[in-house]
Motif scaffolding. Structure first.
Motif, PDB file in Angstrom:
ATOM      1  N   ARG A  81     -22.074 -43.159 -29.495  1.00 51.83           N
ATOM      2  CA  ARG A  81     -21.983 -43.719 -30.846  1.00 51.83           C
ATOM      3  C   ARG A  81     -21.243 -45.050 -30.834  1.00 51.83           C
ATOM      4  N   THR A  82     -20.194 -45.145 -30.014  1.00 52.27           N
ATOM      5  CA  THR A  82     -19.460 -46.406 -29.914  1.00 52.27           C
ATOM      6  C   THR A  82     -20.403 -47.533 -29.510  1.00 52.27           C
ATOM      7  N   VAL A  85     -17.916 -43.148 -35.763  1.00 55.22           N
ATOM      8  CA  VAL A  85     -17.952 -42.667 -34.373  1.00 55.22           C
ATOM      9  C   VAL A  85     -17.410 -41.252 -34.254  1.00 55.22           C
TER      10      VAL A  85
END
Length: 923
Positions: free
Chosen positions: A720-721, A744
């Protein structure tokens, strides 16, 4: 009969004084010692009226009554010395005429006998009568936590069976000794005259109160056992005559041991505590200087971006808390030794400003290698004795520190101001011996926890228990973070509220979307209510960092070299040491650009030198000619708190909060290095990462990051980052902070995560849950009271404050004239200098580093040489303390290879520039 009991009781000794045998006063009777410790407890409480007030408010009882009751409970601590198992240690004064021969018995420790005696029907009413609100049927069960706290002052509570035994039928006590013990306890009550505490009746309250009772008694016994202050008197001296002497001695002991804190400055402000910040204060700093305070224990969470002055905001807030009686000192807990060292240096010039002018507060650095900090050694080496006047303006040191504080990490929490790793605070809640003494010190301090976002699941649970217990002890806390998820913040607030005896504080569940919560933000739990203050942002801190992806280490290296050739100060941050070393070597081979390497796998002597060099090259005051055109290859050691400034940063992919921290080292000192002096138009963060749009299997990212891909075991968070950062292409501060963190870390659903990563994410969540459960097992449970520790407690070495792979301490030695000498040269003659040199020659690393075998290892020494080295190791070990027996001695050979012995890899090498290397990692 009463006179006979007094005569008999005076024959039961508690302390001996061999030096006074010739004078005929060779021992201190139990009653006198109990009065000493009661006097010490009373003096300690009188020295900290704010603490007494906070405890009084927390438990709803009058201050004067609480002080006398606590002093009485402290006095009862060694009643169990009236037992055969203890008196047999000096049988010559046993009253044989009255009690018959002293027959040895298979007894238990005297402190365990205290627990039996306090439950005996002839003594128990002295204790239970202090709590008339408790129904008789529940007296014994509700007294159990207090009895455990009284008896367990040697570091552990008595085992559960001791709370059930009958003293009358016990061969160590029995009907002969119980009347004597009852008389001594009665005399203690007669002198102190404790009055009942009407308000205490809830079982949870008794459990909560047992913690401050345990800590106070441990500290009071330490003070009251010091023969330098509490010398012997005639054993037959009556309690009325002895009590004033004990009070006088206790007052002197508390003062001269540095336990009487100086008065807080009445009206602190930024100009006093942080004069540089006061010239043009940041909004967070101004808000902290004006934040309403009730005087009750409070938790304040400060969230703001890097450079917003969170430390100065925390210091002015802490100073105001001291002025409001919410604490008597300040304890700053940092994530690493390097950051603790740096904070100590920042505190030294200003810590006196917390207190009235002319006072003499102590400042201590407390972590595993504190004695090796050059700043700390300089401040303690010239320390003035506590009995003098160390606070004069002509004092030549930046920080006064009593020698007894510098000598012991257990007691370092008692200093007026302390800087330490968070581990020292966590030791107050882990199931270890002596945790009560740490709690006693911490209770009087405003606890400041920095960089709270970097705690993993295990450390997060430790922090929650620490905040809960700190609230029980009447303490206040400040937590700092640039990137704190809402779930973490809520957990902290709930834990602190639980410690205050609150179920759900008003305002905790605001119902807002976490991503929409303002940032920056001050969250305050005070007087039972959670309030949120948005201090606003400083236009000077508004900035935009460009973010883009690098697909290979080769690309990272080439861009770093090109930037350095343009005059940029460049940092390459790797998630693991071995990739950092390989990058350092590749850059040096490329040539043309100076390169530095900084990581934690170096001997202390080299790490300190490199850290100082890095700060001088890339710190706030570094001249342009020292920083321009250089590359620093580093690990996470530069991620937190070190005040460094780079023109370009290239970094391995990591969770978003850590990348934000790394980006905070970009263009940090704009007043010193404005835009026109920078080699680029804007700050840029280049992230080495696989493409988040191409996830073929669970090994996403491994091909690009190799070993560094396994540092952060949260695949969904890392993916997600990458997706959010590369999708945005920038980090806008402070506007993006909250949305990025929540996007995140939102664990409500992982539906957006590619299917190949689902199983790995589930495994990671399972591991985190297991770590939380392990933390619960290892941690003291504040709500269960001191009796909750009745399972076996461990020594300091057996439970870690942090999880991770097994580690070993290694000391690097050289063979010289047939003897082993440390890598670091001793700073002078004598054993102390040699011990310091060995400590400076040490490093800590994963055990796997030392055991991994490589194919190209050099051959082992021949049998004769192996025998000589083994003998030299054994000779050296005999000169070290027993607790250092597990340290690995690695002999550094002329070619750089390390011989750590037959149990470890032959592929090891060490250099002052590279640190520790296992050649097998290159295969």
């Amino acid at each position: 009969m009463q006179e006979d009991l007094y005569h008999l009781s005076s024959r039961f000794w508690a302390k001996t004084f061999a030096a006074d045998l010739m004078a005929g006063i060779s021992y201190k009777p139990v009653l006198h010692h109990l009065l000493d410790v009661a006097a010490a407890a009373q003096s300690l409480l009188q020295a900290k009226p704010g603490l007494l007030r906070r405890l009084s408010a927390r438990y709803g009882v009058p201050e004067d009554r609480l002080m006398l009751v606590l002093a009485f409970l402290a006095g009862l601590h060694d009643l169990g010395k009236i037992s055969r198992c203890f008196q047999i240690k000096w049988p010559e004064i046993w009253p044989e005429d009255e009690l018959g021969p002293l027959v040895p018995v298979a007894g238990r420790s005297h402190w365990r006998n205290t627990a039996l005696l306090l439950r005996d029907p002839s003594i128990a009413p002295l204790l239970t009568g202090l709590f008339p609100s408790v129904k008789p049927a529940y007296l014994q069960s509700q007294m159990a936590p207090l009895i455990a706290a009284i008896a367990g002052h040697h570091g552990v509570p008595p085992p559960p069976d001791d709370m059930k035994r009958d003293a009358c039928n016990d061969p160590d006590l029995g009907p002969q000794l119980i009347p004597i013990a009852a008389h001594v306890a009665g005399e203690l009550a007669r002198i102190l005259k404790p009055e009942p505490l009407e308000g205490l009746k809830d079982n949870s309250t008794f459990k909560a109160l047992s913690w401050p009772v345990a800590g106070l008694i441990t500290l009071a016994d330490w003070v009251g056992s010091d023969a330098a202050f509490f010398g012997p008197q005639e054993p037959d001296m009556g309690a009325e005559d002895y009590w004033p002497l004990a009070l006088e001695a206790a007052g002197k002991a508390v003062r001269e041991k540095g336990l009487c804190p100086p008065a807080a400055f009445a009206a602190p402000d930024l100009a006093r505590v942080a004069p540089a910040a006061a010239i043009a204060p940041r909004p967070l700093q101004q808000a902290a200087a004006e934040l309403p305070l009730s005087g009750a224990p409070a938790l304040v969470i400060l969230e703001d971006t890097a450079g917003a002055g969170k430390t100065e905001a925390a210091l002015v807030l802490a100073a105001r808390m001291l002025a409001e009686g919410m604490g008597e000192g300040v304890f700053m807990a940092l994530p690493t030794m390097a950051t603790a060292n740096a904070m100590y240096g920042r505190l030294a010039p200003v810590y006196r400003q917390f207190f009235e002018d002319g006072s003499s507060p102590s400042l201590v650095l407390a972590h595993g290698q504190a004695a090796l900090s050059q700043v700390f050694r300089a401040s303690t080496a010239q320390a003035t004795p506590a009995s003098g006047d160390p606070g004069g303006d002509d004092q030549p040191v930046s920080a006064f520190c009593a020698s007894w504080l510098a000598d012991s990490r257990r007691k370092s929490l008692l200093a007026d101001v302390g800087a330490a790793t968070i581990d020292q605070a966590f030791l107050a809640v882990l199931r270890k011996k002596h945790l009560a003494l740490r709690q006693a010190g911490l209770a009087s301090h405003v606890l400041i926890v920095d960089e709270a976002h970097c705690f993993d699941a295990y450390m997060g649970k430790e922090l929650e228990h620490l905040l809960e217990l700190h609230a029980m002890l009447g303490g206040s806390a400040i937590v700092l973070s640039a990137t704190l998820a809402e779930a973490q913040k809520t957990a902290m607030l709930k834990a602190f509220a639980k410690g205050l005896g609150l179920r759900t504080p008003q305002g905790l569940d605001a119902g807002a979307d976490p991503a929409g919560v303002p940032y920056p933000l001050i969250t305050r739990l005070d007087a039972g209510t959670v309030t949120r203050t948005a201090p606003g942002t400083d236009p000077r801190l508004h900035r935009e960092v460009a973010v883009r992806r690098a697909a290979s280490r080769e690309a990272v290296m080439q861009e770093a070299l090109e930037a350095a050739r343009q005059g940029a100060a460049v940092a390459i941050i790797c998630n693991a040491v071995d990739p950092a070393i390989r990058m350092f070597e590749a850059l040096r081979e490329a040539g043309g650009v100076p390169v530095d390497l900084f990581h934690a796998r170096m001997a202390q002597v080299d790490r300190q030198a490199i850290e100082a060099e890095v700060l001088s090259r890339f710190g706030k005051d570094a001249p342009q000619e020292r920083r321009a055109g250089r590359i620093l290859v580093a690990t996470q050691v530069i991620e937190q708190s070190l005040d460094l400034d780079f023109d370009l940063i290239l970094t391995d992919l990591a969770p978003v909060d850590l990348l934000i921290q790394r980006a905070g080292r970009l263009w940090r000192h704009m007043p010193q290095r404005p835009l026109e002096t920078r080699p680029f138009d804007a700050p840029t963060l280049v992230v080495l990462s696989a493409d988040p749009d191409e996830v073929a299997d669970a090994k996403w990212g491994v091909d690009v990051l190799q070993q560094a891909a396994f540092t952060y075991r949260r695949p969904a968070v890392v993916w997600r980052t990458a997706r959010h950062l590369f999708g945005r292409g920038r980090i806008v501060s402070p506007a993006d902070m909250r949305p990025l963190i929540e996007a995140v870390y939102n664990a409500a659903s992982w539906d957006d995560v590619p299917e190949p990563l689902h199983q790995a994410q589930q495994m990671a969540e399972g591991e985190e849950q297991g770590n939380r459960q392990l933390a619960k097992f290892n941690l003291a449970k504040p709500a269960e009271g001191y009796t909750g520790l009745q399972d076996q407690l461990s020594s300091d070495e057996e439970i870690g404050t942090r999880l991770g792979e097994a580690t070993l301490t290694l000391r690097i030695a050289r063979m010289r004239d047939g003897k082993l000498v440390p890598l670091a040269e001793p700073g002078g003659p004598g054993p102390d200098a040699m011990a310091e040199a060995w400590a400076l020659s040490a490093l800590s690393c994963r055990k796997a580093i030392l055991t991994r075998q490589g194919r190209d290892a050099p051959p082992p020494p021949d049998a004769a040489e192996e025998k000589r080295r083994a003998a030299a190791r054994e000779t050296l070990r005999r000169s070290w303390p027993e607790f250092e027996a597990s340290i690995v001695i690695a002999i550094l050979e002329e070619d750089g290879h390390l011989d750590a012995g037959p149990d470890y890899s032959r592929s090891l090498s060490y250099s002052r520039s590279h640190g520790l290397i296992n050649g097998a990692a290159r295969e």
